[in-house]
Design an enzyme around this catalytic site. Structure first.
Site, PDB file in Angstrom:
ATOM      1  N   ASN A 227       0.858  -1.199   0.000  1.00 22.53           N
ATOM      2  CA  ASN A 227       0.000   0.000   0.000  1.00 22.53           C
ATOM      3  C   ASN A 227       0.890   1.244   0.000  1.00 22.53           C
ATOM      4  OD1 ASN A 227       0.529   0.886   2.866  1.00 22.53           O
ATOM      5  ND2 ASN A 227      -0.240  -1.188   3.211  1.00 22.53           N
ATOM      6  N   LYS A 306       8.361 -16.453 -11.649  1.00 25.89           N
ATOM      7  CA  LYS A 306       7.489 -15.374 -12.120  1.00 25.89           C
ATOM      8  C   LYS A 306       6.252 -15.960 -12.807  1.00 25.89           C
ATOM      9  CE  LYS A 306       7.443 -11.397 -15.158  1.00 25.89           C
ATOM     10  NZ  LYS A 306       8.109 -10.725 -16.252  1.00 25.89           N
ATOM     11  N   PRO A 322      -2.176 -12.425  10.498  1.00 22.57           N
ATOM     12  CA  PRO A 322      -2.487 -12.220  11.922  1.00 22.57           C
ATOM     13  C   PRO A 322      -2.675 -10.735  12.209  1.00 22.57           C
ATOM     14  CG  PRO A 322      -0.145 -12.719  11.619  1.00 22.57           C
ATOM     15  CD  PRO A 322      -0.799 -12.887  10.276  1.00 22.57           C
ATOM     16  N   ASP A 323      -3.554 -10.413  13.143  1.00 22.59           N
ATOM     17  CA  ASP A 323      -3.742  -9.008  13.534  1.00 22.59           C
ATOM     18  C   ASP A 323      -2.752  -8.703  14.667  1.00 22.59           C
ATOM     19  OD1 ASP A 323      -4.613  -6.575  14.747  1.00 22.59           O
ATOM     20  OD2 ASP A 323      -6.504  -6.807  13.669  1.00 22.59           O
ATOM     21  N   PHE A 340      -3.824   2.772  15.134  1.00 23.09           N
ATOM     22  CA  PHE A 340      -4.121   3.848  14.193  1.00 23.09           C
ATOM     23  C   PHE A 340      -5.274   3.391  13.311  1.00 23.09           C
ATOM     24  CE2 PHE A 340      -1.289   7.600  13.536  1.00 23.09           C
ATOM     25  CZ  PHE A 340      -0.628   7.504  14.746  1.00 23.09           C
ATOM     26  N   LYS A 354     -12.882   0.009  16.389  1.00 27.13           N
ATOM     27  CA  LYS A 354     -11.568  -0.642  16.542  1.00 27.13           C
ATOM     28  C   LYS A 354     -11.152  -0.633  18.010  1.00 27.13           C
ATOM     29  CE  LYS A 354      -9.461  -0.268  12.036  1.00 27.13           C
ATOM     30  NZ  LYS A 354      -9.822   0.666  11.007  1.00 27.13           N
TER      31      LYS A 354
END
Ligand code: PMT
Length: 426
Positions: A227, A306, A322-323, A340, A354
């Site tokens: 990201n 690839k 996993p969190d 966050f 959260k």
């Protein structure tokens, strides 16, 4: 990395023979990692040229209140490398006041100290000192009789009362041939004192883990899922925590940022690696802050070679990561745990969810949008806790991080005190 990395120092130079040392002060502040802008009073220009200070600072020097050409190269709203908007022409006193992390006036003449003590705004430098919210420090330099004069001493007492830091002066032989107090401190001493101003001691003796940046989830040897997190927010939080006195372990996904000074930085790639690194260190940790944008899913299979294109479409099977944050909050005992949240809508509601679902102490929620959130130099935060919500307005991430750490330090102490109190109750 120096002790002043990412710090923005506004150096005021006033009229006095010690002004010749200002060029060295600028050089040393920059060597310590700071970005430096200079304001000269009219008196200062009698002792050193603006061109010299422009050359050593790398930026045009500010001299006049309504000098529309001072930052000719910097257009409105442009963002600097260290974060924060650059001063706009004709609004300099406000923009310079906002841009700075600290205002240092060196040398500060007797006349300047008198004007500052009176709260005058009769030139650009005094006006900026009045308009700024950041700490102001002065390094007096003058003849020893002028220093000892009752008027100067009462001005100094007023400045101290108003929260202004006084650096020096030193004693010794003076340019005028006299001997006594009034010499400006040496630039190396000023750099040390400025660095100390950023050290709050609020987290002295505590250990903190901060996660930062994105994760990289490998698809094949040349592709992956990731990201847009740059790591700027997390690194700023780690630096602010060190300044507050904490021992900081920064566990970072792939970023292009250098390791922050005085921080133990552990580089990882995937969410699983981040999880493993966190759990290898978390047991001895007082505070955990999860700033990283961790991938919720990873490819179920990593291709050894690839992947070649064959069909018109292809399906990638993903499996849950996993969190990390939830796993830390579930520890017994758990550190003070801060998450966050980056959201495009319903900021407070999402953060509150959260907070509850992951059993956190605090969620720092930031809005994602043009110029805010991922990859940007500035952001704002909504600090959502079980009983309260606190808003930290848009500002450079470096300043935002300091405000966040200040808030967390207070909450950590309050929670610890409450726990001790309950444990001791008969
Ligand atoms: O790096 P920058 O470019 O400066 O950008 C900063 C930022 C926008 C990435 C940062 O301020 C931020 O908001 N980070 C959290 C991003 C996010 O939306 O996280 P999330 O909603 O996926 O996760 C919420 C919390 O759980 C976060 O604290 C995250 O670190 C944590 N988490 C999430 C998933 C997972 N598997 N493990 C986790 O620990």
């Amino acid at each position: 990395m120096g002790t002043l990395t990412n710090k923005r120092i506004l150096l005021g130079v006033t009229g006095g023979i010690a002004a010749y040392k200002s060029a060295d002060a600028v050089r040393r502040l920059r060597e310590a990692g700071a970005e430096v802008r200079v304001i000269m009073t009219a008196g200062a220009t009698e002792f050193i040229t603006a061109l010299t200070l422009q050359a050593v600072s790398g930026h045009p020097v500010y001299q006049h209140m309504f000098d529309t050409g001072a930052e000719a190269g910097d257009v409105q709203g442009r963002t600097s490398a260290a974060g924060g908007r650059m001063p706009r022409a004709a609004m300099e006193h406000i923009d310079l006041a906002r841009w700075a992390d600290i205002v240092l006036v060196a040398p500060a003449s007797a006349n300047f100290l008198a004007r500052l003590a009176q709260g005058r705004a009769d030139d650009l430098l005094t006006t900026v000192c009045l308009a700024t919210e950041v700490p102001v420090a002065v390094a007096p330099a003058m003849n020893q009789q002028m220093w000892s004069n009752a008027a100067t001493q009462s001005n100094l007492a007023m400045l101290k009362k108003n929260g202004i830091s006084i650096f020096g002066p030193a004693e010794g032989s003076q340019a005028c041939g006299e001997v006594g107090p009034g010499r400006m401190l040496e630039p190396a001493d000023l750099v040390k004192l400025v660095s100390d101003l950023f050290t709050t001691g609020e987290l002295d003796g505590l250990t903190m883990i901060v996660t930062a940046g994105p994760t990289w989830e490998t698809i094949d040897p040349v592709r992956g899922l990731t990201n847009r997190s740059s790591g700027k927010m997390g690194y700023a939080v780690a630096e602010a925590a060190v300044e507050a006195g904490a021992r900081v372990i920064l566990i970072s996904g792939p970023t292009s940022l250098p390791d922050p000074a005085r921080v133990q930085t552990i580089r990882v790639e995937s969410a699983q690696e981040m999880y493993d690194a966190v759990h290898a260190h978390v047991r001895a940790t007082n505070i955990f802050i999860g700033v990283a944008a961790v991938a919720d899913y990873r490819p179920a299979q990593k291709a050894g070679n690839k992947i070649k294109k064959t069909d018109e479409t292809m399906t990638l099977e993903l499996t849950r990561n996993p969190d990390i944050l939830a796993s830390v909050a579930a520890l017994k005992p758990a550190p003070f745990t801060v998450g966050f949240a980056a959201e495009t809508e319903d900021l407070e509601q999402q953060a509150r969810q959260k907070l509850k679902n992951k059993n956190l102490d605090l969620v720092a929620a930031n809005r994602v949008g043009p110029g805010l959130g991922f990859g940007t130099d500035e952001s704002s935060l909504l600090l959502v806790e079980h009983e309260t919500v606190t808003e930290l307005p848009i500002q450079p991430k470096t300043k935002l991080a300091r405000a966040l750490i200040h808030h967390i330090a207070a909450r950590y102490r309050a929670k610890k005190f409450a726990t001790v109190h309950v444990l001791r109750r008969p």
